[in-house]
Write a protein that holds these residues in place. Structure first.
Motif, mmCIF file in Angstrom:
data_model
loop_
_atom_site.group_PDB
_atom_site.id
_atom_site.type_symbol
_atom_site.label_atom_id
_atom_site.label_comp_id
_atom_site.label_asym_id
_atom_site.label_seq_id
_atom_site.Cartn_x
_atom_site.Cartn_y
_atom_site.Cartn_z
ATOM 1 N N TYR A 93 47.706 53.566 28.514
ATOM 2 C CA TYR A 93 47.032 53.978 29.811
ATOM 3 C C TYR A 93 45.671 54.577 29.297
ATOM 4 O O TYR A 93 45.400 55.292 28.520
ATOM 5 C CB TYR A 93 47.849 54.534 30.543
ATOM 6 C CG TYR A 93 48.267 55.817 30.280
ATOM 7 C CD1 TYR A 93 47.512 56.976 30.250
ATOM 8 C CD2 TYR A 93 49.429 56.369 29.442
ATOM 9 C CE1 TYR A 93 47.811 58.428 30.451
ATOM 10 C CE2 TYR A 93 49.694 57.460 29.243
ATOM 11 C CZ TYR A 93 48.922 58.349 29.442
ATOM 12 O OH TYR A 93 49.315 59.571 28.946
ATOM 13 N N GLY A 94 44.903 54.473 30.479
ATOM 14 C CA GLY A 94 43.656 54.968 30.629
ATOM 15 C C GLY A 94 42.473 53.815 30.573
ATOM 16 O O GLY A 94 42.907 52.814 31.038
ATOM 17 N N MET A 95 41.359 54.265 30.647
ATOM 18 C CA MET A 95 40.156 53.315 31.220
ATOM 19 C C MET A 95 39.088 52.970 29.872
ATOM 20 O O MET A 95 38.669 53.970 29.035
ATOM 21 C CB MET A 95 39.320 54.008 32.236
ATOM 22 C CG MET A 95 38.361 52.779 32.827
ATOM 23 S SD MET A 95 38.016 53.110 34.469
ATOM 24 C CE MET A 95 37.039 54.660 34.271
ATOM 25 N N ILE A 96 38.816 51.814 29.584
ATOM 26 C CA ILE A 96 37.895 51.393 28.427
ATOM 27 C C ILE A 96 36.738 50.824 29.384
ATOM 28 O O ILE A 96 36.983 49.666 30.067
ATOM 29 C CB ILE A 96 38.381 50.466 27.298
ATOM 30 C CG1 ILE A 96 39.768 51.299 26.629
ATOM 31 C CG2 ILE A 96 37.404 50.114 26.235
ATOM 32 C CD1 ILE A 96 40.379 50.243 25.900
ATOM 33 N N ILE B 297 36.924 61.530 35.465
ATOM 34 C CA ILE B 297 36.661 60.759 34.616
ATOM 35 C C ILE B 297 37.055 60.838 33.082
ATOM 36 O O ILE B 297 37.556 59.885 32.701
ATOM 37 C CB ILE B 297 34.951 60.522 34.811
ATOM 38 C CG1 ILE B 297 34.544 60.397 36.081
ATOM 39 C CG2 ILE B 297 34.289 59.595 33.805
ATOM 40 C CD1 ILE B 297 33.149 60.201 36.594
ATOM 41 N N LEU B 298 36.903 62.106 32.839
ATOM 42 C CA LEU B 298 37.224 62.511 31.454
ATOM 43 C C LEU B 298 38.900 62.389 31.359
ATOM 44 O O LEU B 298 39.242 62.121 30.312
ATOM 45 C CB LEU B 298 36.699 63.730 31.265
ATOM 46 C CG LEU B 298 35.149 64.076 31.225
ATOM 47 C CD1 LEU B 298 34.689 65.556 30.835
ATOM 48 C CD2 LEU B 298 34.370 63.185 30.162
ATOM 49 N N ASP B 299 39.388 62.538 32.464
ATOM 50 C CA ASP B 299 40.946 62.589 32.158
ATOM 51 C C ASP B 299 41.446 61.103 31.934
ATOM 52 O O ASP B 299 42.556 60.803 31.249
ATOM 53 C CB ASP B 299 41.710 63.299 33.524
ATOM 54 C CG ASP B 299 41.810 64.663 33.319
ATOM 55 O OD1 ASP B 299 41.269 65.379 32.312
ATOM 56 O OD2 ASP B 299 41.926 65.250 34.300
ATOM 57 N N SER B 300 40.754 60.088 32.773
ATOM 58 C CA SER B 300 41.097 58.798 32.519
ATOM 59 C C SER B 300 40.465 58.065 31.530
ATOM 60 O O SER B 300 41.103 57.046 31.077
ATOM 61 C CB SER B 300 40.675 58.061 34.003
ATOM 62 O OG SER B 300 39.479 58.282 34.187
ATOM 63 N N MET B 301 39.238 58.389 30.986
ATOM 64 C CA MET B 301 38.652 57.468 30.137
ATOM 65 C C MET B 301 39.283 57.644 28.788
ATOM 66 O O MET B 301 39.050 58.379 28.009
ATOM 67 C CB MET B 301 37.029 57.968 29.879
ATOM 68 C CG MET B 301 36.212 57.155 29.165
ATOM 69 S SD MET B 301 35.508 55.669 30.345
ATOM 70 C CE MET B 301 34.387 56.268 31.302
ATOM 71 N N ILE B 302 38.948 56.526 27.936
ATOM 72 C CA ILE B 302 39.383 56.497 26.701
ATOM 73 C C ILE B 302 38.403 56.298 25.891
ATOM 74 O O ILE B 302 38.063 57.074 24.719
ATOM 75 C CB ILE B 302 40.384 54.855 26.395
ATOM 76 C CG1 ILE B 302 41.736 55.168 27.114
ATOM 77 C CG2 ILE B 302 40.702 54.881 24.828
ATOM 78 C CD1 ILE B 302 42.530 53.936 27.064
ATOM 79 N N GLY B 303 37.398 55.493 26.348
ATOM 80 C CA GLY B 303 36.046 55.018 25.422
ATOM 81 C C GLY B 303 35.213 54.248 26.017
ATOM 82 O O GLY B 303 35.553 53.489 27.235
ATOM 83 N N VAL B 304 33.951 54.183 25.647
ATOM 84 C CA VAL B 304 32.951 53.306 26.010
ATOM 85 C C VAL B 304 32.177 52.527 24.854
ATOM 86 O O VAL B 304 31.974 53.054 23.891
ATOM 87 C CB VAL B 304 31.912 54.227 26.896
ATOM 88 C CG1 VAL B 304 30.864 53.225 27.671
ATOM 89 C CG2 VAL B 304 32.288 54.953 27.714
#
Length: 378
Positions: free
Chosen positions: A153-156, A276-283
């Motif tokens: 889980y998280g956001m890419i 944002i930082l809690d959810s973000m995996i990477g960019v």
């Protein structure tokens, strides 16, 4: 005006213009006509806008000039636009079949002060080799991205301007994740490629099927992975972050110039930095750049090779990739987002970070791109 009022010749001219674009691997076809400059038909090949003389070998340029208004009308008919409306911009799309392969063509029409302009974007509706290596990802970039995709889980986010290959990278990531063991839902506008084994939803703003509404519905359909073709507004960003924080892997694209700017953009949309930082995996931030022809060392001049286009053989991805591990997140929490932060992250021994200059320098060393084209990134 309808098909009956257009001659079979005009229909064949349009077919030939599109066919030539597909065969030359053009991303876009630009057709312009005005009373002062006359007709212009250009193709965007390897990122460069140019005329294709082979078209005029098949159809005399003067014949095309005489029929250009009817050619534009034919394209508007195919795209289900209002042919009589020449005062307002219009958008549409249609499918084109060539050698038993279907291509989706997105069309944008715009009136000009002395005439008309229409642009056709050619999209393949079938899958080719979308492996990250084939797209131009280095071994190190691929390794970092695969580590991101291992997360449950998280956001890419994949960032870059229009025409930077974001959708293709997204497709490559979906292909890696599509193992039949997880439910994947995509929310797209439009659906560019039909993918077996996943649920694909088309956005339709005219009837209220917006990104935000579909995303809310997705969360009630027990997905493991949600793919959003683009984060365009605050509401979509907010729902995507919430989904990433509640046990879903969320993958999307966004229009920003680099990895750090992506976080800044989300902050500007009103999303709290800590969320944002809690959810973000990477960019992954990327651009497309002309790929040097493999046979370049044997060229007598830029026109002497049958394989390439002025010494370029397609385009290749250059990227910046940032994996947000705990140490990176701590730096981003404590500091203003900017060049100083980038420098501090690069100095971290545990950081999984490749910036544009590192990727570009590696591709120059491997003789994949021209140094003159990489100047702004080095």
């Amino acid at each position: 005006m309808n098909n009956k009022l257009l001659s079979s010749s005009v229909i064949s001219y349009v077919n030939e213009i599109i066919k030539k674009g597909i065969l030359k691997k053009a991303s876009d076809i630009h057709i312009k006509f005005d009373d002062l400059d006359g007709m212009e038909i250009k193709y965007r090949i390897d990122g460069i806008l140019q005329e294709v003389e082979e078209l005029f070998d098949i159809i005399d340029k003067k014949i095309l000039e005489r029929n250009v208004v009817e050619i534009i009308s034919r394209i508007k008919i195919l795209s289900e636009m209002n042919v009589a409306e020449k005062r307002k911009p219009q958008d549409g799309s249609f499918s084109f079949l060539l050698d038993e392969k279907r291509y989706d063509v997105r069309v944008a029409y715009m009136p000009t002060i002395n005439g008309e302009s229409i642009v056709l974007r050619i999209l393949k509706s079938f899958l080719e080799n979308t492996e990250l290596k084939t797209l131009g990802f280095s071994n190190k970039s691929e390794e970092i991205l695969e580590k991101m995709l291992e997360r449950k889980y998280g956001m890419i986010l994949v960032s870059g301007p229009t025409g930077s290959g974001k959708s293709t990278t997204l497709l490559s990531m979906i292909e890696k994740l599509n193992d039949g063991k997880r439910k994947i839902i995509t929310v797209e506008d439009p659906v560019e490629n039909k993918i077996k084994g996943i649920v694909q939803v088309q956005v339709n703003n005219e009837i209220g099927v917006t990104f935000s509404e579909v995303l809310k519905s997705c969360l009630r359909n027990d997905p493991d992975i949600i793919v959003v073709s683009e984060i365009r507004d605050e509401i979509t960003a907010e729902i995507a972050v919430r989904a990433a924080l509640t046990g879903h892997l969320v993958i999307s694209t966004i229009h920003t110039n680099n990895a750090i700017a992506t976080i800044t953009r989300l902050v500007d949309m009103g999303i709290p930095k800590y969320l944002i930082l809690d959810s973000m995996i990477g960019v992954v931030a990327q651009r497309l750049i002309g790929k040097k022809c493999d046979n370049y060392s044997n060229h007598l001049d830029e026109h002497s090779c049958n394989r390439c286009n002025n010494s370029y053989d397609g385009r290749i991805v250059i990227n910046e990739i940032l994996y947000l591990n705990e140490e990176v997140k701590n730096i981003l929490k404590k500091n203003e987002l900017g060049e100083k932060v980038k420098k501090e992250i690069k100095e971290l021994e545990t950081a999984k970070y490749i910036d544009f200059s590192m990727d570009v320098n590696e591709k120059i060393e491997k003789n994949l791109i021209f140094e003159k084209d990489a100047f702004e990134f080095s």
